[in-house]
Design a protein around this motif. Structure first.
Motif, PDB file in Angstrom:
ATOM      1  N   ALA A 181       0.831  -1.207   0.000  1.00 12.80           N
ATOM      2  CA  ALA A 181       0.000   0.000   0.000  1.00 12.80           C
ATOM      3  C   ALA A 181       0.865   1.258   0.000  1.00 12.80           C
ATOM      4  O   ALA A 181       0.470   2.299  -0.538  1.00 12.80           O
ATOM      5  CB  ALA A 181      -0.933  -0.003   1.208  1.00 12.80           C
ATOM      6  N   ALA A 182       2.055   1.148   0.584  1.00  9.20           N
ATOM      7  CA  ALA A 182       2.987   2.272   0.622  1.00  9.20           C
ATOM      8  C   ALA A 182       3.925   2.284  -0.576  1.00  9.20           C
ATOM      9  O   ALA A 182       4.822   3.129  -0.658  1.00  9.20           O
ATOM     10  CB  ALA A 182       3.802   2.216   1.913  1.00  9.20           C
ATOM     11  N   GLY A 183       3.746   1.337  -1.502  1.00  6.56           N
ATOM     12  CA  GLY A 183       4.588   1.268  -2.687  1.00  6.56           C
ATOM     13  C   GLY A 183       5.976   0.728  -2.427  1.00  6.56           C
ATOM     14  O   GLY A 183       6.902   1.000  -3.204  1.00  6.56           O
ATOM     15  N   GLU A 184       6.149  -0.059  -1.357  1.00  6.78           N
ATOM     16  CA  GLU A 184       7.456  -0.572  -0.979  1.00  6.78           C
ATOM     17  C   GLU A 184       7.633  -2.012  -1.437  1.00  6.78           C
ATOM     18  O   GLU A 184       6.672  -2.775  -1.515  1.00  6.78           O
ATOM     19  CB  GLU A 184       7.627  -0.504   0.545  1.00  6.78           C
ATOM     20  N   ALA A 185       8.873  -2.389  -1.699  1.00  2.28           N
ATOM     21  CA  ALA A 185       9.189  -3.769  -2.043  1.00  2.28           C
ATOM     22  C   ALA A 185       9.054  -4.660  -0.815  1.00  2.28           C
ATOM     23  O   ALA A 185       9.279  -4.215   0.318  1.00  2.28           O
ATOM     24  CB  ALA A 185      10.610  -3.869  -2.589  1.00  2.28           C
ATOM     25  N   THR A 186       8.682  -5.917  -1.041  1.00  2.00           N
ATOM     26  CA  THR A 186       8.553  -6.874   0.061  1.00  2.00           C
ATOM     27  C   THR A 186       9.678  -7.903   0.076  1.00  2.00           C
ATOM     28  O   THR A 186       9.678  -8.809   0.904  1.00  2.00           O
ATOM     29  CB  THR A 186       7.208  -7.612  -0.021  1.00  2.00           C
ATOM     30  N   VAL A 187      10.594  -7.792  -0.842  1.00  6.63           N
ATOM     31  CA  VAL A 187      11.800  -8.612  -0.858  1.00  6.63           C
ATOM     32  C   VAL A 187      12.980  -7.652  -0.997  1.00  6.63           C
ATOM     33  O   VAL A 187      12.817  -6.537  -1.487  1.00  6.63           O
ATOM     34  CB  VAL A 187      11.778  -9.632  -2.033  1.00  6.63           C
ATOM     35  N   PRO A 188      14.160  -8.039  -0.537  1.00  6.91           N
ATOM     36  CA  PRO A 188      14.526  -9.343   0.013  1.00  6.91           C
ATOM     37  C   PRO A 188      14.038  -9.544   1.441  1.00  6.91           C
ATOM     38  O   PRO A 188      13.541  -8.598   2.070  1.00  6.91           O
ATOM     39  CB  PRO A 188      16.053  -9.315  -0.038  1.00  6.91           C
ATOM     40  N   VAL A 189      14.192 -10.789   1.935  1.00  2.47           N
ATOM     41  CA  VAL A 189      13.738 -11.141   3.275  1.00  2.47           C
ATOM     42  C   VAL A 189      14.667 -12.211   3.841  1.00  2.47           C
ATOM     43  O   VAL A 189      15.260 -12.990   3.091  1.00  2.47           O
ATOM     44  CB  VAL A 189      12.270 -11.635   3.218  1.00  2.47           C
ATOM     45  N   ARG A 190      14.784 -12.263   5.154  1.00  7.61           N
ATOM     46  CA  ARG A 190      15.654 -13.243   5.794  1.00  7.61           C
ATOM     47  C   ARG A 190      15.105 -14.660   5.629  1.00  7.61           C
ATOM     48  O   ARG A 190      13.897 -14.882   5.684  1.00  7.61           O
ATOM     49  CB  ARG A 190      15.816 -12.943   7.280  1.00  7.61           C
ATOM     50  N   LEU A 191      16.016 -15.601   5.452  1.00  7.94           N
ATOM     51  CA  LEU A 191      15.619 -17.000   5.319  1.00  7.94           C
ATOM     52  C   LEU A 191      14.865 -17.483   6.549  1.00  7.94           C
ATOM     53  O   LEU A 191      13.925 -18.286   6.430  1.00  7.94           O
ATOM     54  CB  LEU A 191      16.857 -17.863   5.088  1.00  7.94           C
ATOM     55  N   SER A 192      15.229 -17.017   7.722  1.00 12.02           N
ATOM     56  CA  SER A 192      14.544 -17.455   8.945  1.00 12.02           C
ATOM     57  C   SER A 192      13.049 -17.179   8.878  1.00 12.02           C
ATOM     58  O   SER A 192      12.233 -17.995   9.335  1.00 12.02           O
ATOM     59  CB  SER A 192      15.153 -16.769  10.169  1.00 12.02           C
ATOM     60  N   LEU A 193      12.667 -16.042   8.281  1.00 13.57           N
ATOM     61  CA  LEU A 193      11.246 -15.734   8.147  1.00 13.57           C
ATOM     62  C   LEU A 193      10.592 -16.627   7.104  1.00 13.57           C
ATOM     63  O   LEU A 193       9.449 -17.070   7.275  1.00 13.57           O
ATOM     64  CB  LEU A 193      11.062 -14.257   7.795  1.00 13.57           C
ATOM     65  N   GLU A 194      11.302 -16.902   6.020  1.00 14.21           N
ATOM     66  CA  GLU A 194      10.755 -17.840   5.032  1.00 14.21           C
ATOM     67  C   GLU A 194      10.512 -19.213   5.654  1.00 14.21           C
ATOM     68  O   GLU A 194       9.496 -19.863   5.380  1.00 14.21           O
ATOM     69  CB  GLU A 194      11.713 -17.977   3.846  1.00 14.21           C
ATOM     70  N   LEU A 195      11.429 -19.656   6.497  1.00 15.14           N
ATOM     71  CA  LEU A 195      11.272 -20.970   7.118  1.00 15.14           C
ATOM     72  C   LEU A 195      10.059 -21.026   8.033  1.00 15.14           C
ATOM     73  O   LEU A 195       9.447 -22.084   8.198  1.00 15.14           O
ATOM     74  CB  LEU A 195      12.537 -21.321   7.902  1.00 15.14           C
TER      75      LEU A 195
END
Length: 255
Positions: free
Chosen positions: A203-217
């Protein structure tokens, strides 16, 4: 190792990534969907480009490589197995290979499944992995060339990286991926919180990646196909992990 990372939006929902070593004054880009945004980002930061690394052959990852090479003289690295369908390579690599970027080793990881010959680039010292269309934010690539067992093996190679590894993937798919993931694990509190954060970011026009692997897990159902509670919810108790992954992928394909 202090590397500066810049995420560069390209096309409608792609990303290229620039990494810059300020000590050595060297810059690399990972995947080039189109050249103009990458050139603009280089100009904005005042960097000159030395290297181009390619994860796989799809046009939305290589479409700007030749133009960018012509403009900058950058050296191109890609998978030897894909040499016949990539832009001309100056350095062909294979899974298990390592090469140096400035003072840091870069590991080449086999991540076939979305395509055969897809590779990821892992820089342990910088805690970064560039995964293209293999592991994505809350998702993984469609199985255009490989099968479920192949992609599950690839994801298993990635999920054993250190949890603080920053996963730099190739697309802005997190919002739709989150909606799907909640159909697989509706009671996953970490997933619900992440979905809300993704909605706010978009909604704020921001990217959602990259992200830490720990959160993906914690939240990515494609990495969690071996979890007993997830298998139970899908009615797949006791089913081999790769088959559970395949069922999740089939559900996502028709979501």
């Amino acid at each position: 190792m202090p590397l500066t990372l810049a995420t560069v939006p390209c096309l409608s929902d792609n990303y290229a990534y620039l990494i810059h070593d300020p000590a050595a004054g060297r810059t690399a880009v990972i995947d080039v969907p189109e050249a103009a945004p990458v050139l603009a980002a280089l100009s904005e930061h005042g960097w000159s480009l030395d290297e181009i690394w390619i994860t796989h052959h799809h046009h939305d990852h290589v479409g700007g490589v030749d133009t960018l090479r012509n403009e900058t003289g950058a050296r191109v690295t890609g998978a030897r197995a894909d040499d016949h369908r990539l832009p001309r390579l100056d350095r062909a690599v294979a899974p298990g290979d390592s090469f140096d970027f400035a003072a840091a080793p870069v590991e080449v990881i086999e991540v076939s499944g979305h395509t055969v010959g897809h590779v990821a680039f892992h820089i342990p010292a910088a805690k970064m992995a560039f995964t293209g269309d293999s592991l994505m934010g809350l998702g993984c690539g469609r199985l255009f060339e490989g099968d479920a067992a192949m992609m599950w093996d690839s994801l298993c190679r990635l999920r054993v990286l250190p949890g603080d590894t920053l996963i730099c993937s190739g697309h802005e798919y997190s919002q739709s991926n989150a909606r799907f993931a909640l159909t697989i694990e509706p009671d996953n509190a970490a997933l619900a919180a992440r979905a809300a954060a993704i909605d706010a970011a978009r909604a704020a026009g921001e990217a959602t990646v990259p992200v830490r692997l720990s959160l993906e897990l914690e939240t990515n159902p494609f990495l969690r196909a071996d979890q007993p509670a997830l298998k139970d919810r899908l009615g797949l108790t006791g089913t081999p992990d790769a088959e559970v992954f395949g069922e999740i992928r089939r559900r996502k394909d028709s979501f």
